[in-house]
Structure formats: C-alpha cells, structure tokens
Design a protein around this motif. Sequence first.
Motif, mmCIF file in Angstrom:
data_model
loop_
_atom_site.group_PDB
_atom_site.id
_atom_site.type_symbol
_atom_site.label_atom_id
_atom_site.label_comp_id
_atom_site.label_asym_id
_atom_site.label_seq_id
_atom_site.Cartn_x
_atom_site.Cartn_y
_atom_site.Cartn_z
ATOM 1 N N GLN A 289 126.578 11.035 -38.099
ATOM 2 C CA GLN A 289 126.765 9.817 -37.604
ATOM 3 C C GLN A 289 127.881 9.035 -37.972
ATOM 4 O OE1 GLN A 289 123.309 7.336 -36.578
ATOM 5 N NE2 GLN A 289 121.808 9.217 -36.667
ATOM 6 N N LEU B 221 121.780 20.706 -31.568
ATOM 7 C CA LEU B 221 122.524 20.615 -30.447
ATOM 8 C C LEU B 221 122.891 19.099 -29.825
ATOM 9 C CD1 LEU B 221 120.355 23.173 -28.005
ATOM 10 C CD2 LEU B 221 122.978 23.329 -28.901
ATOM 11 N N GLN B 222 121.855 18.055 -30.393
ATOM 12 C CA GLN B 222 122.398 16.717 -30.051
ATOM 13 C C GLN B 222 123.379 16.221 -30.878
ATOM 14 O OE1 GLN B 222 118.742 14.359 -30.680
ATOM 15 N NE2 GLN B 222 117.884 15.158 -29.021
ATOM 16 N N ARG C 90 126.730 18.007 -28.995
ATOM 17 C CA ARG C 90 126.977 17.636 -27.897
ATOM 18 C C ARG C 90 127.762 15.975 -27.885
ATOM 19 N NH1 ARG C 90 121.500 19.628 -25.245
ATOM 20 N NH2 ARG C 90 122.177 21.813 -25.026
ATOM 21 N N LEU C 91 127.691 15.450 -29.180
ATOM 22 C CA LEU C 91 128.609 14.166 -29.279
ATOM 23 C C LEU C 91 129.939 14.477 -28.878
ATOM 24 C CD1 LEU C 91 127.017 12.748 -32.434
ATOM 25 C CD2 LEU C 91 126.372 12.047 -30.074
ATOM 26 N N ASP C 92 130.445 13.357 -28.197
ATOM 27 C CA ASP C 92 131.940 13.398 -28.007
ATOM 28 C C ASP C 92 132.508 13.543 -29.525
ATOM 29 O OD1 ASP C 92 131.720 13.312 -25.214
ATOM 30 O OD2 ASP C 92 132.753 11.376 -25.327
ATOM 31 N N THR D 22 126.663 26.339 -27.161
ATOM 32 C CA THR D 22 126.365 25.183 -26.584
ATOM 33 C C THR D 22 124.942 25.085 -25.954
ATOM 34 O OG1 THR D 22 127.013 26.144 -24.280
ATOM 35 C CG2 THR D 22 128.779 25.030 -25.389
ATOM 36 N N SER D 23 124.211 26.068 -26.131
ATOM 37 C CA SER D 23 122.773 25.831 -25.513
ATOM 38 C C SER D 23 121.961 26.486 -26.766
ATOM 39 C CB SER D 23 122.631 26.947 -24.585
ATOM 40 O OG SER D 23 122.439 28.092 -24.729
ATOM 41 N N ARG D 24 120.539 26.235 -26.582
ATOM 42 C CA ARG D 24 119.467 26.482 -27.348
ATOM 43 C C ARG D 24 119.327 28.016 -27.722
ATOM 44 N NH1 ARG D 24 114.578 26.974 -25.341
ATOM 45 N NH2 ARG D 24 115.473 26.200 -23.371
ATOM 46 N N LYS E 257 133.886 10.555 -35.581
ATOM 47 C CA LYS E 257 134.246 12.207 -35.376
ATOM 48 C C LYS E 257 135.876 12.352 -35.248
ATOM 49 C CE LYS E 257 129.897 12.779 -34.870
ATOM 50 N NZ LYS E 257 129.402 11.568 -35.043
#
Lengths: 377, 333, 323
Positions: free
Chosen positions: A175, A282-283, A286-288, A254-256, A178
């Motif tokens: 967190q 993944l969460q 997927r953050l910008d 990008t996917s599971r 980025k």
Amino acid sequence: MSENTITPLTMPKWGLSMKEGKLINWLVEEGSQFSRGDELAEVETEKIASAVEASMAGTLRKIVAENDTVYPVGALLAVVADESVSDDEVNAYIEKFQSEFVPEESGDEDEGIQAQTIEVNSLNIRYLSKGDGDRVLLLVHGYGGDLDNWLFNHDELVEKTGMRVIALDLPGHGQSSKVVGDANLEFFADTIHAFLQALDIEKAYLVGHSMGGAISLCFASKYPDNVLGLGLIASAGLGDEINNEYIQGFMESTSRKQIKPWLELLFADKSLVNRQLINNMLQYKRLDGVSDALNAVSRQLLDDSGKQGRQFLDSLDTLACRICVVWGMDDHIIPASHTERLPDSVSKLVIESSGHMVQMEAANKVNQFLIDNLLTR
Amino acid sequence: MARKITYQQAINEALDQEMTRDESVIVMGEDVVGGSGGHGEMDAWGGVLGLTKGLYAKHGNRIMDTPITESGYIGAAVGAATCGMRPVAELMFIDFMGVCLDQIYNQAAKFRYMFGGKAKTPVVIRAMYGAGFSAAAQHSQALYSIFTHIPGLKVVLPSSPYDAKGLLIQAIRDDDPVIFLEHKVLYTLEGEVPEEPYTVPFGEANVVREGDDVTIVAFGRMVLHATGVADKLAKEGIKCEVIDPRTTSPLDDESILESIENTGRLVVVDESNPRCSMASDIAELAVTRAFEHLKAPVKTVTAPHTPVPFAKSLEDAYIPSPEKIEAAIRSIA
Amino acid sequence: MSELSKEKLLEAYRMMRTIRDFEERVHDEFAKGGIPGFVHLYAGEEASATGICMHLTDQDRIVSTHRGHGHCIAKGVDVIGMMAEIYGKQTGTCHGKGGSMHIADLDKGMLGANGIVGGGPPLICGVGLTHKMRGTDGVGIAFFGDGASNQGTTLESMNLATVWNLPCIFVVENNGYAEATSSEWAVSCDNYADRAAGFGMPGTTVDGHDFFAVYETAGEAIARARAGGGPSLVEVKLNRYFGHFEGDAQTYRRADEVKQLREEKDCLKIFRKRVVDANLLEHSDLDKIDEEVAALIDEAVQQAEAASPPAVEELLTHVYVNY
C-alpha cells in the motif's frame, strides 16, 4: 518443559487482521512426541495456509480441535503435557480452559498496532512497527511482495529479541506509493535510508528477502554507518542466476488461472497457494501503477540476458557488519546453490523442503537462525 | 487493506477517481447533481440515494443534471461516447430501460458491428436493480438477462464493495458499452476497499467459496445468500463452491464448467424471473457442455414468473431466500 | 448565391449530381436483382443534404436516417465504398456488415445512417455536448424525416439541446410521406417549424428544391450554433422521387405526382438554370461534371459487382473492442 506442566496449543495469530483460522488437519497423532520445529497441524487463514510448528519439544496428549473446522485465535487446539500428567488432570485443564476462554473481539488492545503511513521523499510508505526496544530490525520484502510476507516472523522476532521490528512496503508495493523513481537498488536503498531518518532511527539491522536482500546489500554498501547487520533470505545479489520466466510470468499474469502456477513456484509445498493468497496478489496487481512499477523494477533487476543485474558476492568481505544467509533448498526462483560461494565469515543455513518463501514455509527455523546468528550475537 | 467503506461509497469513489484521472469522463443523469436551475443549493441530492453526492463540488460541470428524458440523455451519452468522451449515464432504476432501450440495444450495442469495426462507444449506463425495498413492480426488477442477450453490450453485477469499485473503474476504461447494475439492497454493505484506483477485469468469475460437493452459481445480491448457505452447510460437511460470475457478459463459462466437472452438481441462484434468465442460461451451459459430469439434476432458484409484488409478505416470498437455496442444495447433495 | 465562389458552385453541383446518379443507378440495379435487402432512395432531396453539409468540416458530425445515401455523399463518404457496402461486399464502407441503412464513416463526421426512425436525434445531443465540453466550434446536425418528427426521441432531443444549450441543428426533411402516410395527416401542426418555439429555439421552413435557400438558412443556424447560440430547427420541404423503399408501388401518391415534380421542382434543373442565367457557370462546366459523375458511378458499380463478399470469419468480428 518441566514435569507436571500442561501447555495449551492454541490457534496462532498470524498478522493483525487474523481473527480465526481453520484447522485443516493434524500432522501428528494424539499421544505422539514431537521436537521443536516439527509441524503439528495445518491451519488456513484468509491470507495463507501454513503449518503450526512446535515451539518446544513435548507430547501431544490430547487433541481438542477437529479437522476442517474454524476456530478463533487463541482457541484451544490441543494439550501438550508429559506422560506423568494424569488424564484427569489433562481433562480438568481442558475444561477450565474452555470455560474461561473468550475469543478476542475487535477493539481490544492488539488492534492498537496498525500499519501506519509516513511520507518519505514525497512517497507514502506504509509500515508496521512492533515492539519498543532500542535496537531496531527492519524487514525488507522482495519483488512483488509486501509487509505481510513477514506474517510468521514479525511477532516472534519481537517476542524473542525484545527489539523494535519494523516491516515496510517498498515503493511500488503493498500500500505504498506506486512510484519507483529509477527503479534500481539505489532508489530503494535511498528510500529506506530516508525512511529510517524520518523515523529517527540511526542504525538498524536489515533482514531482506529476495530482491529485498539485494536492496539491503546495496544499503549496507552505500550507508555502512547506518547498518548493524544483514540477514539475507533467498537473496538476490549473491549470484547470476534467477528464474527469469517467473519474473515475466508473474508480471504479465492478470487472472487467477494465469498467476496460480507462478505463485506455486514460490513454495516447496504448492498447496500453500490458496484462493485467498491468489486473490490478495491479484488485488495488489490490479492497483493503478503497479504494472508499470513492476515492469520498471524488473528491467533493473535483470540484465539483457535475463541474469541478475547486480552482484554483491565479491564485495561481501568489504562490508564490516555481520551477515547471515538463509535459503530454502527447493527455491525455484533463485537457487540455493548461491550459498556455496559465500565467504566463511558469513553464517549460512539451507533449509530442506522449503522454497523461495522460506521465511513463511519454515518460519521457526528462519527466525531462530536470525536470532542466533544475527540478532543476539 | 484495512479500510472499510460501503458499496455506495465505493461507487462514488470510483466515479471521483476516474473523473480526476481522465477529463473525458463525464457523468449525467436525473438529479445526479440535484438542484440545477432551482433557487436552492446545487448538489442538493447528489443522486436519488445520494450516491453521486460531492462530485459536483469537485468536478463542476462535468457532472450534469438532465431533464427526465431517458431517451434523450442516454442517447446523448452514447453519441458523446462515439466522439471520444467516456460518459457515465445514470438511469436511476433499470426498470426505466423501457423508455430508452432503443438507444442502448439498437444504437450503442450495434455501432461497432454495423460500422465494420470503425466505431468505439465507451459509454457506461449505471442503474440500480433488485427487489427488497417494497418498491413494487416498476422499481424492483432484475433485468440483467435482457441486456446479456444483446451482442455488443457488457453487463456487470458487482456483489461487494471491492468489486463495485474495481468493476466500475474497468467499465469506465473499457472501450465497449457497459451496463453496470447495482443492487439497491447492497448499497449499505460494507467491505474492504483499497483507497487507490484499481480494476477488476470482466469475464473473470470470483470463486467466493471453494468446495467439492455442489457448485452454486449466484448473481449480484444472491452471492451473499449463497455464501451464507454454503458456510452453514460446510459445518455439516456439505462443501459448496460458490461462483460469482461478476459479469454476465462476458461470462466466465470456463470457471463454471471447471467447477461443475469437479462437483457434478449445480444450483443456480438468480433473482430475476425464471424464463430466458441467467438461471436457464447457466443450466443450459451445464447440460450442453458438462452433461457427462453431472451426477444430479441441475437446480435453479429464481423469482417466480410474476411481476415484483409490493406487500412485504409477497415480496419476501418472491425473492430467492437462503432457505430455498438450502433446500435446492440438499435435494441434490 | 453570389457569395459562393465558382469552385463552391461546381462542388455543390457535383455533390447533388453524384447523389442523383448514385440513387438512380441503385434504383436500376436493385430492379435487376443485384442489390440485396432494403434500400430507401434520396433522389429528389439532394439540395437539402448538399446545402447543409457544404457548411461542415470533418469535425462536425451528422446523424442520418434510413434514407441516408445522400447525407453520406454530402458528408464526403467515399462513393466507391458506399456502393460496395450496398452490394454487401468486403470492400464496402462497413465491410458489408451494415448495408444501406447503416453506412457510417466517423472520420468524415458521418455517425451513421440509421434504421430506427428517430434513432439519430438523441445521438446528436451527445455530439453537441462533446463539442461544447471540449470548447470547439464544432456542430452536430440531426437529419430526420417527417415520420421521425413525431417520435418522442426527437422531441426529447430538441428539449435537451435547448436545456443544455448545445450546438445542434435539427433538420426535418419533410418529403410529405412517412412510409405511406401523409405528413399533412400525421403531423399535428401546419408548419413543423412552429414546434421550434415550444422548445425555445428558432425554427425556419425552407424550400428544399432550392439549393441556395437551404444553403443560406442552414448557414445562419450553423453559424449561431458555432458561436454558442444554441440549437435551431430547420424544416426542409422537399419530395422524394422513389417510393419509401425500392419495390414500393406508391399507390398512395397521385399518378402523375412524381412526373410533375421531376419537371417543375427538380433541384438540379433549378440550380442549373439559376447559375447559368446569372452567368456564374456555363452549361459546359456542368455537362463536364455530369460526364465525370456518370463515369464514377459506373466505376462504383463495376467495382462493387467485382468485389468479394465478406469472408465467413467476419461474422464474429467487430462485436466488441475486447471481449
């Protein structure tokens, strides 16, 4: 363990947010003896599945918790007691424990220790600080990781050393902001330097995992006066080889379904990669800004031929501080063979049946090794 | 990610962050500001349920009230999208699609195909759906299967605050027309949501619970019902896999089929009417593509073939309940 | 009339002649069975599309109707591609996936013919809104017929355009018939332009057989829109030479109605007489254009007939940008 002592084995608390865990199954039978570090049971939390390791030798006298059942943190899973303790005493102990046990509720004192955010060089850096000792240990995660990578180390290191232990999210990770500047080791080392200054910490031990190890090495080279010692876990910067395909695969997933096989490469025991671990990753991804940050960092981490871009092996002797190195034997990302060329001054340990995330898979052994070889010497 | 916000706040935050990131993102709808042309305050309402509250203060004229003229402004949003804007038009209640459907299914959905690939129409149409508020027959329907039927549209049904934010940001950045449907009962649902912008991809189901005994495919609010039932039955040793497709178009049929292959049993939970529904669609998927794996008849739990009733006693009976879901699972487990 | 340069006059004539020849030829080829589906021809109405689109650039957008060939040509869509599209060929403007009623070329500002009566006006509000928000001086023009003039979408759009003060011009091409129903019966007021007042915008009726009248009226409305003055309504009264669609026996019309219109009200004849009488152009200038256009249309039909139909794989493409 002295005679006639009864010790409860309870649902562990791995990380701040853990309220309950699911006992998957017992790995030892009722009545059997075990040694310190043995895996007693498999427990799954919303973050990860892991094994409950024995913190001391003993006999598993009575199993209380059933397989495939969720228990709150602190709940009695089993009772450990010497053969000299009678069954009646064991049963009385269980009865008393259960009647007094109150599951931890939100809002109690432990909730007070939350991750914090501090601005460093215009970046927001999230960190989790535990313990209030004068001596400070900083935990530095690797590429794509975050401070949760130290879930099984953080509390125990505080408890057993009395030190202040801080884990941070590097820029581009977790967190924290980025934004990754030049995305090279110097950038991360400089950020850590400024971070420690911002917290008014002059000197610290650094324990780094993977890329975090190379960052710690870079930090020690650049800021020798600010480092007390280095713990390097499956560290980059100690050899050429690195699993380039992993870096690319992890970065592009990008996917599971895409990311699962890459995450499984991180562990010797693939079953540790559960749905929640994948979702958490993944969460994050997927953050910008994460994709750009990971790309930029990987370009600095690797050279054109896909080898590690930076080497510290030959300059280890010039570092004045104590260094210890831990590796998982089954590391599929950076090979454990990188321990073979280390100078004699470096204490090292290679742990069997563990992969790249050795600090999670063999947390007790890694913690103890760091304590014995770095933090209490 | 410790921060918890509501589904409603997650949607507001997604709109706010995307409007901040991209000047071409505009928001329009009836009373999405509230107060235009009146003698009181602007942003008096911020949407009928206050969902867009505060956006006017930050983004000014990029969020705009419309007259009550759904064909007019939905069409305007579609037209602006073909010009390179990224409009988010709020239709308030999905039941109002009847007065503007042409602009959605004959215009927005078909431009790219009719024009030989030369058009992009990145419009998002947001609307609330679903029963549970005693809003009766014209304000409570779950009409997602109608849009799912139309090639050219994408249809999104978030079931959690996390998905609501990530799917809405994806919808806004997506180059195709998206119907984004929010269950009104979920607006107050709290959940962990990262503060930073992020996207949740379309066509990737969320496996909410893992299990080997029964596959439950549930949509929107029904995901919560299904998960509750799955947790209850897990204690008895019936392990349900709960799949939330998140988008009905595109549909992650692969994840659904994989799960059916593993469990051999399927229950579909769909709040809409049963005929030509997502329930019948998923059941068709199972029997045409995984028949050899089925160990029991496919079960569907849906609303009846009636309009949504007003009286609480009737509405409660209309909405698929956890009890009905549990009974369906037990009948094949 | 005198403010138009010789080049502009030649351009206007060429545009009208191209539309006329295109439509007459489609009429012939359709009768021969070479063209599939429905076609609705614009012949007779050329002065409207031309007089309005002569004011526009590629950034200005129009929406059209099922009777859209004339608007496409006037907006600069390639005639060769259009003909191929009408034939359902891969080389068509929309690769044969749209056909006569869905020809579009967004780069040219042509947002599509439209198979839905009243489908276009709401879209043009979006075009106007985009221009307004981006601060350009672009405009949007909605062409629609007397049939669509009674659709709720059209009336809603005019209201919205005024409420939002959009640079949009609503052009109702009143050719007297909505399919087979007379507009005198179906439109509730005597002059459609009177409805403009109800929407708070200026409304003008213009003779659609007269290119110069259309050009002038449209110029004023477009200039006002470009300057931020908001929307206008223009009613263009004109006539179509062919039926609602090809194959329509037009028994709802007087037997000699079209013959008389062709003799007395033909926009090309009127244009030619005006410019030659005023010594602005020579007959020979116009005859040369007639020959060139005829050759172009021949070429368009030849190419369309020779072109391949779309490959079967094309069935599944262009549904989404990503799916």
